[in-house]
Design a protein around this motif. Structure first.
Motif, PDB file in Angstrom:
ATOM      1  N   LEU A   1       0.816  -1.208   0.000  1.00 57.23           N
ATOM      2  CA  LEU A   1       0.000   0.000   0.000  1.00 57.23           C
ATOM      3  C   LEU A   1       0.855   1.266   0.000  1.00 57.23           C
ATOM      4  CD1 LEU A   1      -2.734  -1.059   2.592  1.00 57.23           C
ATOM      5  CD2 LEU A   1      -2.735  -1.335   0.108  1.00 57.23           C
TER       6      LEU A   1
ATOM      7  N   THR B   1       0.868   2.317  -4.619  1.00 58.93           N
ATOM      8  CA  THR B   1       0.240   1.041  -4.298  1.00 58.93           C
ATOM      9  C   THR B   1       0.496   0.109  -5.481  1.00 58.93           C
ATOM     10  OG1 THR B   1      -1.477   1.887  -2.834  1.00 58.93           O
ATOM     11  CG2 THR B   1      -1.956  -0.165  -3.992  1.00 58.93           C
TER      12      THR B   1
ATOM     13  N   ASN C   1      -0.866   5.727  -7.633  1.00 57.57           N
ATOM     14  CA  ASN C   1      -0.686   6.526  -6.414  1.00 57.57           C
ATOM     15  C   ASN C   1      -1.662   7.695  -6.423  1.00 57.57           C
ATOM     16  OD1 ASN C   1       0.437   8.269  -8.285  1.00 57.57           O
ATOM     17  ND2 ASN C   1       2.278   8.690  -7.109  1.00 57.57           N
TER      18      ASN C   1
ATOM     19  N   TRP D   1      -8.110   6.059  -0.086  1.00 53.07           N
ATOM     20  CA  TRP D   1      -8.137   4.685   0.402  1.00 53.07           C
ATOM     21  C   TRP D   1      -9.337   3.904  -0.127  1.00 53.07           C
ATOM     22  CZ3 TRP D   1      -3.785   2.897   1.832  1.00 53.07           C
ATOM     23  CH2 TRP D   1      -2.867   3.680   2.522  1.00 53.07           C
TER      24      TRP D   1
ATOM     25  N   GLN E   1      -8.500   2.719  -3.553  1.00 54.54           N
ATOM     26  CA  GLN E   1      -7.452   1.695  -3.475  1.00 54.54           C
ATOM     27  C   GLN E   1      -8.052   0.345  -3.075  1.00 54.54           C
ATOM     28  OE1 GLN E   1      -3.574   2.532  -1.842  1.00 54.54           O
ATOM     29  NE2 GLN E   1      -3.998   4.727  -1.745  1.00 54.54           N
ATOM     30  N   LYS E   2      -8.919   0.370  -2.062  1.00 56.78           N
ATOM     31  CA  LYS E   2      -9.560  -0.872  -1.627  1.00 56.78           C
ATOM     32  C   LYS E   2     -10.412  -1.455  -2.743  1.00 56.78           C
ATOM     33  CE  LYS E   2     -11.114   1.129   2.157  1.00 56.78           C
ATOM     34  NZ  LYS E   2     -11.799   1.385   3.450  1.00 56.78           N
TER      35      LYS E   2
ATOM     36  N   ARG F   1      -9.954  -1.206  -5.943  1.00 56.90           N
ATOM     37  CA  ARG F   1      -9.099  -1.809  -6.975  1.00 56.90           C
ATOM     38  C   ARG F   1      -8.553  -3.165  -6.514  1.00 56.90           C
ATOM     39  NH1 ARG F   1      -5.513   2.581 -10.371  1.00 56.90           N
ATOM     40  NH2 ARG F   1      -7.254   3.880 -11.073  1.00 56.90           N
TER      41      ARG F   1
END
Length: 399
Positions: free
Chosen positions: A241, A248, A267, A271, A274-275, A277
């Motif tokens: 992460l 990430t 990047n 969050w 990101q989660k 993905r």
């Protein structure tokens, strides 16, 4: 001319300091005054005549302000010039009293230096910045081919820094030349450091493979990335992460062939995205398990992903666990037990990743300052996931 009588340069550096060659390469051991004294050199060169352009190149962009505060400002203050200088912190430009200026750039963000020409230049930490092989030919040389250039640094294995050292006028200084070391300090260093580390860090020797962690990097390049899963194959995920300016990185591997089949790197994404993905990649390939960075804020991300139904192990990075993860990955690469397509970011990071022995004798594993290791860490995590056994029947593992 400024009040240069207040500026002192050690006698052992005199010949190199006064050398008139266009390009001079200086390899030097730790604490030989290389950075401080070549800040003086650059300022003196630009102080001699107005409206000249200077360049200072370092490892990491975030270090530039520290260098201005710790080196340039004190020296210019001694010369009674600081009050007449202007430092543009946003643009990283220091304008001197006579209209000459210094642009600051970094190996971390070389694209920000391209397109300009300079009269004088200093490339600091040559052993580190030239771990990027293309930096000299593609970025720096076109800008400084008509400049007076000094390239300084402590060797870090054999790379472009070594080839430039042999190509141009050069000097070498080690701990025995420096007035900043006592005999007892040198002896202590010799007793606590490995022979390889002492030769490189203290004697400024170029040593093949010094500090290198990974071998057979090109031997393990194979296969290609897939758009989706192949029926009947088992897949696992590894994800490192992003922290601050890092990336990430998500890898998915075929757990049986130990081949990387999916790669994603991004990047500056919140969050939540990101989660999303990570969940999408995991579900797209029908992964059976995975290992994810659960350090710091990653712990909450790990909990959320588990609550979303992903079968994950949370991995907390410490100096000890990172060394273990890296060592296991290194062994896997030596034995040909993991393979990956030609992913440029991954190959670059594997090549520059190194270990360094500290003064206390401990070893640290990391990318050089100013470079990223997210690809390496994610590959280490997916390698760990490959090695994990998955229960096949009622929680039972058949081995």
């Amino acid at each position: 001319m400024s009040q240069l009588a207040k500026i002192r340069v050690p006698k052992f550096l005199r010949e190199a300091f006064l050398d008139l060659a266009l390009i001079v390469v200086i390899k030097a051991g730790r604490r030989t005054g290389k950075t401080y004294n070549w800040v003086i050199w650059l300022i003196v060169m630009l102080d001699r005549e107005p409206d000249k352009a200077g360049l200072w190149v370092d490892t990491k962009h975030s270090n530039i302000d520290k260098y201005v505060e710790r080196y340039f400002r004190p020296i210019l203050t001694k010369m009674n010039h600081w009050k007449d200088c202007n430092y543009n912190q946003q643009k990283k430009i220091l304008t001197l009293h006579n209209g000459s200026y210094i642009d600051f750039g970094s190996a971390e963000r070389p694209e920000m230096m391209e397109g300009f020409g300079y009269d004088y230049a200093v490339i600091n930490e040559g052993g580190i910045v030239f771990k990027k092989p293309s930096l000299w030919e593609n970025t720096l040389y076109p800008m400084i081919k008509h400049a007076i250039v000094r390239i300084i640094g402590t060797p870090k294995g054999k790379n472009t820094f070594e080839s430039l050292y042999h190509r141009y006028k050069h000097y070498s200084f080690n701990c025995y030349d420096s007035p900043f070391w006592t005999e007892q300090e040198i002896q202590n260093a010799k007793e606590t450091m490995t022979e390889e580390a002492f030769r490189q860090e203290m004697l400024a020797d170029f040593i093949e493979g010094a500090g290198a962690v990974f071998r057979r990097i090109n031997d393990n390049i194979a296969g290609k990335l897939l758009d989706g899963p192949v029926e009947g194959r088992r897949y696992v995920l590894g994800a490192d992460l992003a922290k601050h300016s890092d990336f990430t990185v998500i890898f998915i591997a075929d757990a049986d062939s130990r081949q990387i089949v999916y790669h994603e790197r991004f990047n500056q994404i919140d969050w939540g995205l990101q989660k999303a993905r990570i969940i999408n990649a995991y579900q797209k390939f029908g992964c059976t398990s995975g290992v994810i960075d659960a350090t710091g804020v990653g712990d909450a991300v790990f909990d959320d992903l588990q609550n979303a139904g992903l079968n994950l192990e949370g991995f907390k990075f410490t100096s000890t666990t990172k060394q273990e993860l890296v060592s296991n990955l290194s062994v896997a690469m030596d034995n040909g037990n993991i393979s990956y397509p030609h992913i440029p970011e991954l190959i670059d990071e594997l090549e520059i990743f190194a270990y360094e022995q500290r003064a206390n004798g401990n070893f640290i594993y990391s990318a050089p300052e100013g470079f990223h290791d997210d690809e390496v860490m994610a590959l280490g995590l997916v390698n760990r996931a490959i090695g994990m056994r998955v229960p096949e029947y009622g929680g039972v593992i058949f081995a």
